[in-house]
Design a protein around this motif. Structure first.
Motif, short mmCIF file in Angstrom:
data_model
loop_
_atom_site.label_atom_id
_atom_site.label_comp_id
_atom_site.label_asym_id
_atom_site.label_seq_id
_atom_site.Cartn_x
_atom_site.Cartn_y
_atom_site.Cartn_z
N PHE A 84 -3.77 -7.67 -4.52
CA PHE A 84 -2.93 -6.82 -4.02
C PHE A 84 -3.35 -5.74 -3.16
CE2 PHE A 84 -0.02 -2.93 -4.81
CZ PHE A 84 1.09 -3.56 -3.94
N LEU A 85 -4.37 -5.09 -3.49
CA LEU A 85 -4.81 -4.01 -2.52
C LEU A 85 -5.69 -4.34 -1.45
CD1 LEU A 85 -6.01 -1.58 -5.59
CD2 LEU A 85 -4.02 -1.23 -3.71
N VAL A 86 -6.32 -5.61 -1.56
CA VAL A 86 -7.11 -6.15 -0.41
C VAL A 86 -6.24 -6.26 0.95
CG1 VAL A 86 -8.45 -7.98 0.36
CG2 VAL A 86 -9.19 -6.89 -1.75
N PRO A 87 -5.42 -7.06 0.92
CA PRO A 87 -4.28 -7.24 2.13
C PRO A 87 -4.06 -6.09 2.49
CG PRO A 87 -3.73 -8.67 0.42
CD PRO A 87 -4.63 -7.68 -0.32
N LEU A 88 -3.61 -4.93 1.62
CA LEU A 88 -2.89 -3.56 2.02
C LEU A 88 -4.06 -2.80 2.70
CD1 LEU A 88 -0.64 -2.88 -0.91
CD2 LEU A 88 0.11 -3.43 1.48
#
Length: 133
Positions: free
Chosen positions: A95-99
């Motif tokens: 979840f955090l990597v693309p954001l």
């Protein structure tokens, strides 16, 4: 001096997602784990899309940026989470990597144009109020 401040702001915004991602390695209930992640999710991607502006912000644009940053960030988060759930690969890291990637790229692009930030916006509002009264 202004160029240094703009560069520093871009670097801080770009690093914010990676700091939130790094904080996820801490134990579950620690505030040092969830505070950076929540701050990033609420404001990181939205501020990166709306800021920095090479010409700076006009007086009325500061409130506009903060008012739009949270809903924009949350919308990007919901879209990312939805895609990950549909692909059945959701995790905190996924979840955090693309954001963080979106925020990093957006931090080094010019900010999205805001009506209150455009040249002459304050003068148009003053004239409009003077015409009405």
């Amino acid at each position: 001096m202004k160029k240094v401040d703009e560069t520093r702001l871009r670097i801080i915004m770009a690093a914010s997602g990676w700091v939130a991602l790094t904080a996820t390695v801490l134990p579950g209930g620690w505030p040092l784990r969830w505070i950076p992640a929540l701050l990033f999710l609420f404001f990181g991607p939205g501020l990166a899309v709306l800021l920095p502006r090479p010409e700076g912000l006009r007086e009325g644009a500061r409130l506009e940026v903060w008012a739009l940053a949270a809903p924009l960030s949350l919308s990007l988060g919901v879209l990312t989470a939805t895609v990950l759930f549909l692909l059945e690969v959701f995790s905190a890291t996924a979840f955090l990597v693309p954001l963080a990637l979106i925020t990093t790229v957006a931090a080094f692009l010019p900010g999205f144009p805001l009506p209150a930030a455009l040249p002459g916006a304050a003068e148009r509002v003053k004239r409009k109020h003077a015409d009405v009264g």
